[in-house]
Design a protein around this motif. Structure first.
Motif, short mmCIF file in Angstrom:
data_model
loop_
_atom_site.label_atom_id
_atom_site.label_comp_id
_atom_site.label_asym_id
_atom_site.label_seq_id
_atom_site.Cartn_x
_atom_site.Cartn_y
_atom_site.Cartn_z
N ARG A 282 -111.03 95.32 5.81
CA ARG A 282 -110.02 95.08 6.84
C ARG A 282 -108.94 94.13 6.35
NH1 ARG A 282 -113.48 94.52 10.53
NH2 ARG A 282 -113.62 92.26 10.53
N HIS A 283 -109.33 93.16 5.53
CA HIS A 283 -108.36 92.17 5.05
C HIS A 283 -107.99 92.40 3.58
CE1 HIS A 283 -108.93 90.01 8.78
NE2 HIS A 283 -110.24 89.93 8.57
N SER A 284 -108.27 93.59 3.08
CA SER A 284 -108.07 93.83 1.65
C SER A 284 -106.60 93.77 1.24
CB SER A 284 -108.66 95.19 1.25
OG SER A 284 -107.98 96.25 1.93
N ILE A 285 -105.70 94.25 2.10
CA ILE A 285 -104.29 94.28 1.71
C ILE A 285 -103.77 92.87 1.40
CG2 ILE A 285 -101.95 94.66 2.59
CD1 ILE A 285 -102.83 97.22 3.78
N ARG A 286 -104.15 91.90 2.21
CA ARG A 286 -103.71 90.52 2.00
C ARG A 286 -104.15 90.03 0.61
NH1 ARG A 286 -106.07 86.69 6.39
NH2 ARG A 286 -105.14 88.36 7.64
N GLU A 287 -105.38 90.36 0.25
CA GLU A 287 -105.91 89.94 -1.06
C GLU A 287 -105.24 90.71 -2.19
OE1 GLU A 287 -110.28 89.56 -3.29
OE2 GLU A 287 -110.13 90.25 -1.20
N ILE A 288 -105.02 92.00 -1.98
CA ILE A 288 -104.45 92.83 -3.03
C ILE A 288 -102.99 92.48 -3.28
CG2 ILE A 288 -103.82 95.22 -3.60
CD1 ILE A 288 -106.42 96.05 -2.16
N VAL A 289 -102.27 92.09 -2.25
CA VAL A 289 -100.87 91.66 -2.43
C VAL A 289 -100.80 90.51 -3.42
CG1 VAL A 289 -98.91 90.54 -1.30
CG2 VAL A 289 -100.02 92.49 -0.20
N LYS A 290 -101.72 89.55 -3.30
CA LYS A 290 -101.73 88.41 -4.22
C LYS A 290 -102.03 88.87 -5.65
CE LYS A 290 -103.37 85.20 -0.65
NZ LYS A 290 -104.49 84.32 -0.23
N ILE A 291 -102.94 89.84 -5.78
CA ILE A 291 -103.29 90.34 -7.11
C ILE A 291 -102.12 91.08 -7.73
CG2 ILE A 291 -104.85 91.86 -8.38
CD1 ILE A 291 -106.88 91.39 -6.04
N VAL A 292 -101.45 91.92 -6.93
CA VAL A 292 -100.29 92.66 -7.42
C VAL A 292 -99.21 91.70 -7.89
CG1 VAL A 292 -98.34 94.09 -6.66
CG2 VAL A 292 -100.68 94.76 -6.08
N GLN A 293 -98.98 90.65 -7.13
CA GLN A 293 -97.96 89.66 -7.48
C GLN A 293 -98.36 88.93 -8.77
OE1 GLN A 293 -97.37 86.74 -4.40
NE2 GLN A 293 -95.33 86.16 -5.13
N PHE A 306 -94.01 98.81 -3.72
CA PHE A 306 -93.91 98.96 -2.26
C PHE A 306 -94.63 97.83 -1.56
CE2 PHE A 306 -96.40 100.44 1.45
CZ PHE A 306 -95.36 100.50 2.38
N LEU A 307 -95.84 97.53 -1.99
CA LEU A 307 -96.62 96.48 -1.34
C LEU A 307 -95.95 95.13 -1.54
CD1 LEU A 307 -99.20 97.16 0.20
CD2 LEU A 307 -100.51 96.13 -1.65
N LYS A 308 -95.44 94.87 -2.73
CA LYS A 308 -94.80 93.59 -3.01
C LYS A 308 -93.53 93.40 -2.18
CE LYS A 308 -91.83 92.69 -6.03
NZ LYS A 308 -90.94 92.51 -7.18
N GLU A 309 -92.69 94.43 -2.11
CA GLU A 309 -91.45 94.32 -1.34
C GLU A 309 -91.72 94.11 0.14
OE1 GLU A 309 -88.64 93.94 -2.54
OE2 GLU A 309 -88.74 94.69 -4.59
N LEU A 310 -92.80 94.74 0.61
CA LEU A 310 -93.10 94.65 2.04
C LEU A 310 -93.72 93.32 2.42
CD1 LEU A 310 -93.14 96.16 4.75
CD2 LEU A 310 -95.40 97.05 4.13
N TYR A 311 -94.65 92.81 1.62
CA TYR A 311 -95.42 91.64 2.03
C TYR A 311 -95.07 90.35 1.30
CZ TYR A 311 -98.46 94.71 4.73
OH TYR A 311 -98.96 95.60 5.65
#
Length: 378
Positions: A282-293, A306-311
């Motif tokens: 459920r909270h994976s996107i928040r964690e993955i955004v940090k990893i992508v960055q 896409f994820l980086k620009e959005l979040y």
């Protein structure tokens, strides 16, 4: 889209038989010249015992040229080898397929070997014949036969190295025949074997430590093979998130194969509306955004952008542009193309959700404009 294709990064971590579906897919996408893909298929096939398949590819790659005589010799040799190995394996198969024997076997392999030796004169060499025949069936493309023989071998064998090889071979066979539930069990069992093969290493362990490198190498291969299962099994995307986000495998991705982040991002987007997701999912996107960055210096593509620009940037226009490119990337990815519509629906939902969250007061005109941009733009 060829610049975003990951086949050339993924194939080095696959068995050659697992590479065939990826190359066949590339012939359909047209991302690369057909003759180059066929040449790659031929180079893989000619080193297997799938002689007829290799001959067909030779005729496609070298039209008009005479078929090399070596293929006839290889076909004869394969037939003779198959007959010999089948005879060797049949003796022990005849025994272990006996219902009375199957009922007498226990969890203790040494006890089983003693029982078979005393009552049926079955020895270790005969049991190894099961492995040899199963491995040969795999090389000729008889994956159903391979999975059966390798399964029986692993039940009886005490040879750690051959058991590991048989484990990988059976997993590949299950993947190639599409037995996804069985393949998932094999995948999980293999992960446990890899993780328990050596004791946990201290943080100060040298990168040159053979045990550390061996385990890292095995986990890297495991990650690539798992994609076949996680993107075909009904629960695969949520299972991928739970596994890939574990510290051990996330570290492997960051160290050895950062391109796997694409599949992590897509799975997080696809699992956004999954029924009864775990807290981790459920909270994976928040964690993955940090990893992508964090890993942007190593790997980036339209999906991760896409994820980086959005979040991270909160740039909705840039996110929309990245999503337009991401749609094409997903549509041309062997593992993802069946999820294109679902990916786009969930991604649009994330844009709308993010927009509403960062604006305390929302102008209805802006909402209408955003909706028009999202739906008309795709």
């Amino acid at each position: 889209m060829a610049e975003w294709d990951l086949s050339q990064r993924i194939i080095p971590y696959l068995d050659r038989h697992l590479a065939f579906p990826l190359l066949a897919y590339l012939t359909e996408t047209g991302l690369f010249p057909a003759e180059e893909v066929q040449a790659a298929q031929y180079e893989l096939a000619r080193k297997t015992n799938m002689v007829d398949y290799a001959v067909n590819l030779f005729e496609s790659v070298y039209p008009g040229k005479e078929i090399p005589a070596e293929f006839n010799e290889k076909r004869k040799e394969a037939l003779l080898t198959n007959e010999r190995l089948q005879q060797d394996a049949q003796a022990v198969l005849h025994v272990i397929e006996n219902p009375d024997v199957a009922q007498a076997l226990r969890q203790d392999k040494n006890q089983n070997l003693q029982y078979l030796k005393e009552n049926y004169n079955v020895n270790l060499e005969q049991i190894t014949a099961l492995y040899n025949f199963g491995q040969f069936q795999y090389t000729v493309g008889n994956y159903s036969g391979a999975t059966d023989y390798l399964y029986h071998f692993r039940i009886l064998s005490t040879d750690a190295d051959l058991n590991t090889s048989a484990h990988w071979g059976k997993l590949s066979s299950d993947i190639l025949i599409g037995k996804w539930d069985v393949a998932l069990e094999e995948l999980n069992s293999l992960r446990d074997a890899i993780d328990s093969r050596s004791t946990p290493l201290p943080a100060s362990a040298s990168a040159a430590d053979p045990a550390a490198l061996g385990q890292l190498h095995a986990r890297t291969w495991w990650l690539h093979w798992s994609l076949f299962i996680y993107f075909n099994h009904d629960q695969g995307r949520t299972l991928l998130l739970e596994t890939f986000l574990s510290p051990t495998y996330l570290n492997t991705i960051q160290t050895s194969c950062p391109w796997i982040l694409r599949y992590l991002v897509v799975s997080s987007i696809l699992s956004r509306k999954a029924p009864s997701p775990s807290s981790r999912v459920r909270h994976s996107i928040r964690e993955i955004v940090k990893i992508v960055q964090m890993e942007e210096y190593q790997y980036t593509d339209p999906v991760t952008t896409f994820l980086k620009e959005l979040y991270v940037e909160f740039d909705f226009e840039a996110a929309q542009k990245a999503l337009t490119e991401a749609e094409k990337v997903v549509a041309n990815d062997f593992f993802l193309d069946n999820f294109g519509d679902e990916f786009m629906d969930n991604a649009r939902y994330l844009i709308s959700e993010a927009y509403c969250r960062i604006h305390q007061r929302i102008d209805i005109g802006c909402v209408i404009w955003l909706g028009m941009q999202l739906w008309d733009g795709f």
